[in-house]
Every structure is written in C-alpha cells, then in structure tokens.
Design an enzyme around this catalytic site. Structure first.
Site, PDB file in Angstrom:
ATOM      1  N   LYS A  59    -110.783  34.331 -17.941  1.00 19.67           N
ATOM      2  CA  LYS A  59    -109.889  35.602 -17.879  1.00 19.67           C
ATOM      3  C   LYS A  59    -109.769  36.111 -19.311  1.00 19.67           C
ATOM      4  CE  LYS A  59    -107.354  37.577 -14.973  1.00 19.67           C
ATOM      5  NZ  LYS A  59    -107.936  38.029 -13.496  1.00 19.67           N
ATOM      6  N   HIS A 118    -118.705  24.549 -15.155  1.00 21.24           N
ATOM      7  CA  HIS A 118    -119.440  23.567 -14.143  1.00 21.24           C
ATOM      8  C   HIS A 118    -120.442  24.479 -13.666  1.00 21.24           C
ATOM      9  CE1 HIS A 118    -116.493  25.710 -11.414  1.00 21.24           C
ATOM     10  NE2 HIS A 118    -117.316  25.182 -10.491  1.00 21.24           N
ATOM     11  N   LYS A 135    -110.776  29.777  -7.425  1.00 25.79           N
ATOM     12  CA  LYS A 135    -110.899  30.771  -6.435  1.00 25.79           C
ATOM     13  C   LYS A 135    -112.531  30.955  -6.134  1.00 25.79           C
ATOM     14  CE  LYS A 135    -108.514  34.630  -6.947  1.00 25.79           C
ATOM     15  NZ  LYS A 135    -107.992  35.904  -6.952  1.00 25.79           N
ATOM     16  N   SER A 175    -117.690  41.278  -6.716  1.00 23.71           N
ATOM     17  CA  SER A 175    -118.182  41.399  -8.108  1.00 23.71           C
ATOM     18  C   SER A 175    -119.683  40.559  -8.103  1.00 23.71           C
ATOM     19  CB  SER A 175    -117.228  40.768  -9.146  1.00 23.71           C
ATOM     20  OG  SER A 175    -116.394  41.649  -9.399  1.00 23.71           O
ATOM     21  N   LYS A 192    -116.415  33.830 -15.231  1.00 23.21           N
ATOM     22  CA  LYS A 192    -116.100  34.983 -14.358  1.00 23.21           C
ATOM     23  C   LYS A 192    -114.460  35.269 -14.422  1.00 23.21           C
ATOM     24  CE  LYS A 192    -117.637  38.730 -12.066  1.00 23.21           C
ATOM     25  NZ  LYS A 192    -116.952  39.360 -13.134  1.00 23.21           N
TER      26      LYS A 192
HETATM   27  P1  NAD Z   1    -101.865  48.826  -7.640  1.00 29.98           P
HETATM   28  O1  NAD Z   1    -101.214  49.137  -8.931  1.00 29.98           O
HETATM   29  O2  NAD Z   1    -103.226  49.582  -7.041  1.00 29.98           O
HETATM   30  O3  NAD Z   1    -100.919  48.763  -6.543  1.00 29.98           O
HETATM   31  C1  NAD Z   1     -99.679  48.082  -6.467  1.00 29.98           C
HETATM   32  C2  NAD Z   1     -98.722  48.883  -5.763  1.00 29.98           C
HETATM   33  O4  NAD Z   1     -97.517  48.058  -5.654  1.00 29.98           O
HETATM   34  C3  NAD Z   1     -98.371  50.334  -6.190  1.00 29.98           C
HETATM   35  O5  NAD Z   1     -98.363  51.297  -5.505  1.00 29.98           O
HETATM   36  C4  NAD Z   1     -96.954  50.065  -6.812  1.00 29.98           C
HETATM   37  O6  NAD Z   1     -96.256  51.278  -6.669  1.00 29.98           O
HETATM   38  C5  NAD Z   1     -96.131  49.087  -5.785  1.00 29.98           C
HETATM   39  N1  NAD Z   1     -95.115  48.317  -6.162  1.00 29.98           N
HETATM   40  C6  NAD Z   1     -94.685  48.158  -7.402  1.00 29.98           C
HETATM   41  N2  NAD Z   1     -93.487  47.456  -7.253  1.00 29.98           N
HETATM   42  C7  NAD Z   1     -93.173  47.298  -6.123  1.00 29.98           C
HETATM   43  C8  NAD Z   1     -92.028  46.874  -5.190  1.00 29.98           C
HETATM   44  N3  NAD Z   1     -91.120  46.119  -5.955  1.00 29.98           N
HETATM   45  N4  NAD Z   1     -92.060  46.996  -3.753  1.00 29.98           N
HETATM   46  C9  NAD Z   1     -93.128  47.539  -3.082  1.00 29.98           C
HETATM   47  N5  NAD Z   1     -94.078  48.167  -3.988  1.00 29.98           N
HETATM   48  C10 NAD Z   1     -94.116  47.995  -5.061  1.00 29.98           C
HETATM   49  O7  NAD Z   1    -102.281  47.282  -7.691  1.00 29.98           O
HETATM   50  P2  NAD Z   1    -103.511  46.413  -6.851  1.00 29.98           P
HETATM   51  O8  NAD Z   1    -104.920  46.506  -7.227  1.00 29.98           O
HETATM   52  O9  NAD Z   1    -103.296  46.910  -5.385  1.00 29.98           O
HETATM   53  O10 NAD Z   1    -102.976  45.059  -6.855  1.00 29.98           O
HETATM   54  C11 NAD Z   1    -101.836  44.658  -6.109  1.00 29.98           C
HETATM   55  C12 NAD Z   1    -101.824  43.059  -6.400  1.00 29.98           C
HETATM   56  O11 NAD Z   1    -102.951  42.548  -5.764  1.00 29.98           O
HETATM   57  C13 NAD Z   1    -101.582  42.371  -7.800  1.00 29.98           C
HETATM   58  O12 NAD Z   1    -100.704  41.209  -7.843  1.00 29.98           O
HETATM   59  C14 NAD Z   1    -102.930  42.069  -8.318  1.00 29.98           C
HETATM   60  O13 NAD Z   1    -103.034  41.168  -9.077  1.00 29.98           O
HETATM   61  C15 NAD Z   1    -103.564  41.449  -6.827  1.00 29.98           C
HETATM   62  N6  NAD Z   1    -104.941  41.538  -6.970  1.00 29.98           N
HETATM   63  C16 NAD Z   1    -105.574  42.816  -6.848  1.00 29.98           C
HETATM   64  C17 NAD Z   1    -107.001  42.705  -6.752  1.00 29.98           C
HETATM   65  C18 NAD Z   1    -107.952  44.224  -6.661  1.00 29.98           C
HETATM   66  O14 NAD Z   1    -108.875  44.017  -6.631  1.00 29.98           O
HETATM   67  N7  NAD Z   1    -107.210  45.300  -7.113  1.00 29.98           N
HETATM   68  C19 NAD Z   1    -107.804  41.410  -6.763  1.00 29.98           C
HETATM   69  C20 NAD Z   1    -107.013  40.361  -6.589  1.00 29.98           C
HETATM   70  C21 NAD Z   1    -105.598  40.635  -6.593  1.00 29.98           C
END
Ligand code: NAD
Length: 468
Positions: free
Chosen positions: A103, A62, A91, A359, A67
């Site tokens: 995706k 749309h 989003k 982005s 992205k």
């Molecule tokens: P990341 O891998 O940098 O960090 C995740 C952290 O969570 C790690 O340090 C890991 O050790 C910790 N972890 C794992 N299991 C755990 C538990 N049971 N209890 C506590 N901590 C735990 O990942 P991120 O980029 O920070 O992403 C985190 C979440 O955010 C994901 O769901 C991701 O899809 C979402 N997200 C990330 C982004 C982005 O820009 N990075 C954007 C949108 C959504």
C-alpha cells in the site's frame, strides 16, 4: 484502544489459532517486510517549497509483485499504510490473485492542490519509488485508492517508462490506468459487481440461508445500500438487475426509501441535478441517513466509509446479512454483537476484492501486450455460426434473432473480465464457506476468511523453501 495495524494483527491472531502453522511462520506472515517512509520537496505554484511526507509499504513478497493502491489523504500515516498493506496480502491470497500485499500513501489533501502540483507530487513520488526499486511490473504494482484515479495512474506509468527506457513491460508497473494507456474494460464496476457475485453466492448456500431463516437465492431479497459512489451505485445496479429489491439508498445528506424498489440510476441523476437525494419521486425521505441502516431488510450493504456500524447502532440493525462493500464499515464491538445475534457478516477483506482481481487482469493484459478477446472473438463467432446453421439445417427450424445473437456472440474484453471476476468471487466464497461450515467453533465468516488467507500464504512460504 488498538491502532489500525494492531487490530488487523488481533484478527489475524484470532484466526491463526485455528491453523496448524508454526508460531515463527505466523509471525513472518503477519510482519510488514519493507516499510519505506520518505520525504521530498515539491515547489508549489506560488513558489513555496513544501516537504511532502509519503509511504510505500510492502507487506509480503511470498508472491511477487506486491500490489496495493496509493492513497492521497491528510490522514495518511505509517500505521494505516501498514494495516492496509497487510489486508492486501490476505485479500489477494483469498481470491487467488498471485501478488503480495502493499500500500502507498501521500499525506496531502488533494483538494488543496492544483492539478499541476498534484502531477509534480505524483511524478516525484514515482521517481522516489524507482530510485529504491520499489516499483515495477515484477516488483510492486500500485493502483488507485482514496483521492487517486486514472489520471494519477497515467502520471505514474509515464514517469516510470521515461526512467526505464526500453522496459517492454513498463505498462504493467501500475493498474487502474485509462484504457488508452493500457487499462482494461470492466475496472470501474469491478468492486460493486464483485460484491454482488459474493453476496449472491452466499445467498445460494442452502445451509447458511436455512440458519438465517431466509429462502435460497437473491431474487426478491430486500436490500439497503449505504453510499451512492462508485461501489454503492454498482452494487445497487447489479442487485436490481438480478431480481433483488433495493428498498433504500442512503447518502450522507439523507436516505430514500420505497418498498417496491429504488432505481439507482434515476436517483443518481436526480442527485446530480438537485444536489441531494431529497424529493426523489415515489419515495420517502429519511433525513437522518444512518437511520436507513436500521430499516427492516434482508441484506445491508455499507458501501461508503469505515466505522459506520459500531457498538451503539449494531443492536438496532435488522438485516440478516451484512455485505461489507466498504473497507472496515464495522467496528470490532459491532462484530461481537452480530456474532451473538446470528447476523451473517460477509467480510470486506474478500467481498470487495473485485477491484484487485480486475487489476490482476489488467496486469496480465499489459504483460501479454494484447487485448482480451482479440485473437479468438471472430473465430468463435464464425464457429458458432457454422454450428447453429448446421443445427437449423438438421432440425428444419430457425433460431430467433435474439437466440442467434446470443449463441453466435464471441467474447469481448468486458465479457471475459466479468466472467473471470464471477469465477473468482464464487470460488473464494465457496472456499471460505467450506472452512466456516466445517468447523462449528469458528465464530464468524471474517475469521474463516483470515484462516483461508493464512493457509494460502503459509503454503506459499513453505513451497518457497525458505524454512528448511
Ligand atoms: P466514493 O467516494 O465513490 O463513494 C462513497 C460515497 O459514500 C459517496 O457518494 C459519499 O457521498 C457517500 N457517503 C459519505 N458519507 C456517507 C454517509 N455518512 N452515509 C451515506 N453515504 C455517505 O468511494 P467508493 O470508491 O465507492 O468506495 C466506497 C468504499 O468502498 C470505501 O470504503 C473504499 O475503501 C471501498 N472500496 C472501494 C473500492 C473501489 O474499487 N472503488 C475497492 C475496494 C474497497
């Protein structure tokens, strides 16, 4: 038990009941327009040929380009990629980023491959996308997701540019690139900062805070953060810097708690040096990490992984506000429990949209071929200097050095990116809160966010005139 895509459809249907759109149009908004499932061979370092399974799903055109990130994980499957592509459409619509959702996924465990193998897989995947016209600055623009980062984005842009010689906007075929390859400053902290801006705006909503029995504003709010990764670390940092008290941070090996606040940077260094959050100075160690989610606090930020709060632990969660920084940290059962308890859940679909928002800024930078601030920074500084000098002459008073620096400063790229992100998150929060607060039968903020998304995509389709 619903599949991931089916549960996204369920949330959509729940929200669609509150909209005025024709049933057929709602079906179109919900549907995944194009699903490209591919297999290609890659020769591994030991000479073996491995057949790689991969996907790219374009949920909606749309708005173009589409992205969405590319995920490297053994768990990748078509249903998951379709669900994540749909969420990207909603989003982007909510935060007014003019893209359709998409995706991608490659079914590999990146840890089982050498750097050279990963490069070959990424480049071949890009070539497959080019062959089918599934990538391009005006078609579909991937980004990093689980298991991918700047390095993979560099391989993608290089492969794309070499297959499309002379395409002047080639750098805009992917975002999340390193700065030297056309990336933008501020991408790294974008999601965590966006989460902070979103939660702060909710806390500034007097009506919502009164309902929760909380005072207005972020200052003094007691926060628990789960995950000290990219998103969790930056959330904790921005909450602390703006006067909230991060009383606990949980990692997978355990959590640390201190009523006066935990400094995320020091904890990060401690964990890096010792391999654990345990024995962090001036703090209580909680061996069972998930117990930290149940601490008494005002705001809980799950920023680690999906499904961490379900029907079992939701009744024990004491936070009044849950900010879904991670994707899908709450199960549908937990959602129902929080609606009944009156806990305010700020939904992931828009709260973690900081990454895609920045982005978008990166893509705009690539299309304009100029760094943000390059044209106006010096001009603004010189103009501000003249104004300040004139005021000083007229008043006979001198500004302090601190005030002078603040007033004269012209915006750098990072200033503009942060400012654009703040504006985006504040506007999106206000729009969703308005929808929610104007209709008492809308059960939660997640439904309000979906309604906001459906209306915007619906308007786009109607304006495209494809339904005469
Ligand atoms: P990341 O891998 O940098 O960090 C995740 C952290 O969570 C790690 O340090 C890991 O050790 C910790 N972890 C794992 N299991 C755990 C538990 N049971 N209890 C506590 N901590 C735990 O990942 P991120 O980029 O920070 O992403 C985190 C979440 O955010 C994901 O769901 C991701 O899809 C979402 N997200 C990330 C982004 C982005 O820009 N990075 C954007 C949108 C959504």
């Amino acid at each position: 038990m619903y599949s991931f895509f089916e549960s996204v459809e369920k949330s959509f249907d729940k929200a669609a009941e509150f909209t005025k759109w024709d049933k057929g149009l709602l079906e179109q908004i919900k549907a995944c327009n194009s699903v490209y499932s591919m297999k290609f061979p890659v020769k591994m370092d030991d000479g073996r040929i491995e057949v790689i399974e991969a996907y790219r799903v374009q949920h909606s055109q749309h708005k173009t380009p589409c992205k969405g990130g590319i995920r490297f994980s053994k768990e990748v499957n078509q249903d998951e990629v379709m669900a994540l592509a749909s969420l990207m459409t909603y989003k982007c619509a909510i935060v007014n980023v003019p893209f359709g959702g998409a995706k991608g996924g490659i079914k590999i465990n990146p840890r089982n491959h050498s750097t050279y193998e990963l490069e070959k897989i990424t480049r071949r995947y890009t070539a497959e996308l080019v062959k089918k016209n599934f990538i391009g600055p005006g078609i579909d623009v991937p980004a990093p997701d689980y298991g991918t980062g700047e390095r993979e984005m560099s391989w993608i842009v290089d492969t794309y540019a070499s297959l499309k010689p002379g395409e002047i906007d080639a750098a805009g075929c992917v975002t999340g690139k390193p700065i030297t390859q056309g990336g933008v400053y501020g991408r790294k902290e974008a999601t965590g900062l966006g989460v902070f801006f979103g939660v702060r705006e909710v806390c500034n909503n007097e009506k919502a805070m009164a309902k929760l029995g909380l005072s207005k504003g972020i200052v003094g709010k007691r926060v628990v953060v789960q995950g000290l990764g990219n998103v969790g670390y930056h959330c904790a940092k921005f909450f602390r810097e703006h006067g909230a008290i991060v009383i606990a941070i949980a990692e997978f090996e355990g959590a640390v708690y201190h009523e006066a606040g935990i400094n995320e940077e020091e904890l990060f260094k401690h964990r890096k040096a010792t391999g654990s959050v345990k024995d962090f100075a001036n703090s209580t160690y909680i061996a069972s990490s998930s117990e930290a989610l149940e601490l008494d606090c005002d705001i809980l930020i799950p920023a680690a992984l999906e499904n961490v709060i379900d029907g079992n632990n939701a009744p024990r969660i004491k936070a009044k506000i849950i900010g879904e920084a991670a994707n899908g940290p709450l199960t549908p059962e937990a959602d129902e429990i929080f609606i009944a308890k009156g806990t305010l859940v700020i939904p992931d679909m828009y709260l973690n949209a900081g990454g895609v928002t920045v982005s978008y800024f990166e893509w705009l930078k690539n299309l304009s071929h100029v760094r943000y601030g390059r044209l106006e920074k010096r001009f603004t500084e010189s103009m501000n200097h003249h104004i300040l000098t004139e005021i000083e002459a007229l008043t006979g008073k001198q500004a302090s050095i601190k005030a002078r620096n603040l007033i004269e400063h012209g915006a750098d790229e990072i200033d503009l990116v942060h400012s654009g992100l703040e504006e985006t998150m504040i506007s999106a929060t206000q729009e969703i809160m308005d929808i929610w607060q104007q209709n008492p039968s809308i059960p939660d903020m997640r439904t309000a966010a979906y309604i906001c998304a459906i209306d915007k995509v619906g308007i786009s389709y109607t304006e495209l005139g494809i339904f005469p």
